[in-house]
Design an enzyme around this catalytic site. Structure first.
Site, PDB file in Angstrom:
ATOM      1  N   CYS A  79      -5.515 -22.742  -1.284  1.00 31.54           N
ATOM      2  CA  CYS A  79      -5.721 -24.192  -1.268  1.00 31.54           C
ATOM      3  C   CYS A  79      -7.009 -24.536  -0.502  1.00 31.54           C
ATOM      4  O   CYS A  79      -8.096 -24.277  -1.006  1.00 31.54           O
ATOM      5  CB  CYS A  79      -4.487 -24.903  -0.730  1.00 31.54           C
ATOM      6  SG  CYS A  79      -4.451 -26.670  -1.121  1.00 31.54           S
ATOM      7  N   HIS A 166      -0.168 -22.475  -4.102  1.00 31.46           N
ATOM      8  CA  HIS A 166       0.500 -21.879  -2.942  1.00 31.46           C
ATOM      9  C   HIS A 166       1.444 -20.759  -3.385  1.00 31.46           C
ATOM     10  O   HIS A 166       2.579 -21.015  -3.783  1.00 31.46           O
ATOM     11  CB  HIS A 166       1.279 -22.953  -2.176  1.00 31.46           C
ATOM     12  CG  HIS A 166       0.390 -23.874  -1.418  1.00 31.46           C
ATOM     13  ND1 HIS A 166      -0.007 -23.632  -0.116  1.00 31.46           N
ATOM     14  CD2 HIS A 166      -0.223 -25.021  -1.793  1.00 31.46           C
ATOM     15  CE1 HIS A 166      -0.809 -24.598   0.284  1.00 31.46           C
ATOM     16  NE2 HIS A 166      -0.963 -25.454  -0.708  1.00 31.46           N
ATOM     17  N   GLU A 168       2.979 -18.729  -1.565  1.00 31.23           N
ATOM     18  CA  GLU A 168       4.011 -18.492  -0.554  1.00 31.23           C
ATOM     19  C   GLU A 168       5.267 -19.339  -0.736  1.00 31.23           C
ATOM     20  O   GLU A 168       6.279 -19.092  -0.080  1.00 31.23           O
ATOM     21  CB  GLU A 168       3.428 -18.723   0.854  1.00 31.23           C
ATOM     22  CG  GLU A 168       3.139 -20.168   1.208  1.00 31.23           C
ATOM     23  CD  GLU A 168       1.805 -20.711   0.705  1.00 31.23           C
ATOM     24  OE1 GLU A 168       1.437 -21.811   1.131  1.00 31.23           O
ATOM     25  OE2 GLU A 168       1.125 -20.040  -0.116  1.00 31.23           O
TER      26      GLU A 168
END
Length: 189
Positions: A79, A166, A168
């Site tokens: 990001c 993202h 994660e």
């Protein structure tokens, strides 16, 4: 794969600790490091790779541009990390049309090291309040979506990668695979 040392650079984003936990849960030695840590102190820790977390704004990126320019280790920007890599090498960032987090369908243009096994399409969770709007000269364009032309990119010569999304978060399909691909790059570097 052996246990690698991965430093997560804290750019004050809401998912920094989640990146750290994901990397730890994938059996890597990991530590969150302030983005104001001098380059020499980062190098003293002998990392195998560096992840630049997301964050609220370019005004709070600390020494990250210096890290990208001078640390010879694989780097993954997520990001804001993706955006600051672009700006460091002469690319452009700007406001996107889609602020807030949303599920995005990404088209993988090139299954490079980092996106190996993720194509031809993958579903990700991303914010596009800001995004890369022009690739740095020579960079490889790895992925796009209907809301953002440059979802992922790679430096032409160095193992430096950026993704707008993202990996994660649980909402991102194949997020762990992306991290494992990055760890493989780190192991082979």
């Amino acid at each position: 794969m052996r246990e690698l040392k991965i430093l997560v650079i804290n750019n004050y984003g809401q998912f920094c600790h989640l990146i750290h936990r994901t990397v730890r849960d994938l059996d890597m030695d990991t530590k969150i490091v302030s983005n104001t840590t001098p380059v020499e102190e980062i190098l003293e820790q002998e990392p195998d790779g560096i992840i630049l977390s997301g964050g609220p704004s370019m005004e709070r990126i600390g020494l990250c541009q210096e890290y990208v320019e001078s640390i010879d280790r694989p780097i993954l920007g997520i990001c804001l990390g993706h955006q600051l890599i672009a700006r460091t090498f002469g690319g452009q960032t700007g406001s996107g049309d889609l602020g807030g987090y949303a599920e995005i369908d990404v088209e993988v243009l090139e299954e490079d090291d980092i996106l190996k096994g993720l194509g031809p399409r993958t579903s990700v969770w991303a914010s596009h309040a800001d995004e890369v709007i022009a690739l740095p000269e020579g960079f490889l364009h790895l992925a796009r979506s209907d809301v953002c032309e440059i979802e992922a990119m790679r430096h032409p010569d160095r193992p430096i990668y950026g993704v707008q999304w993202h990996p994660e978060v649980a909402h991102t399909a194949q997020g762990e695979e992306l991290f494992m691909n990055f760890f493989e790059v780190c192991e082979n570097y």
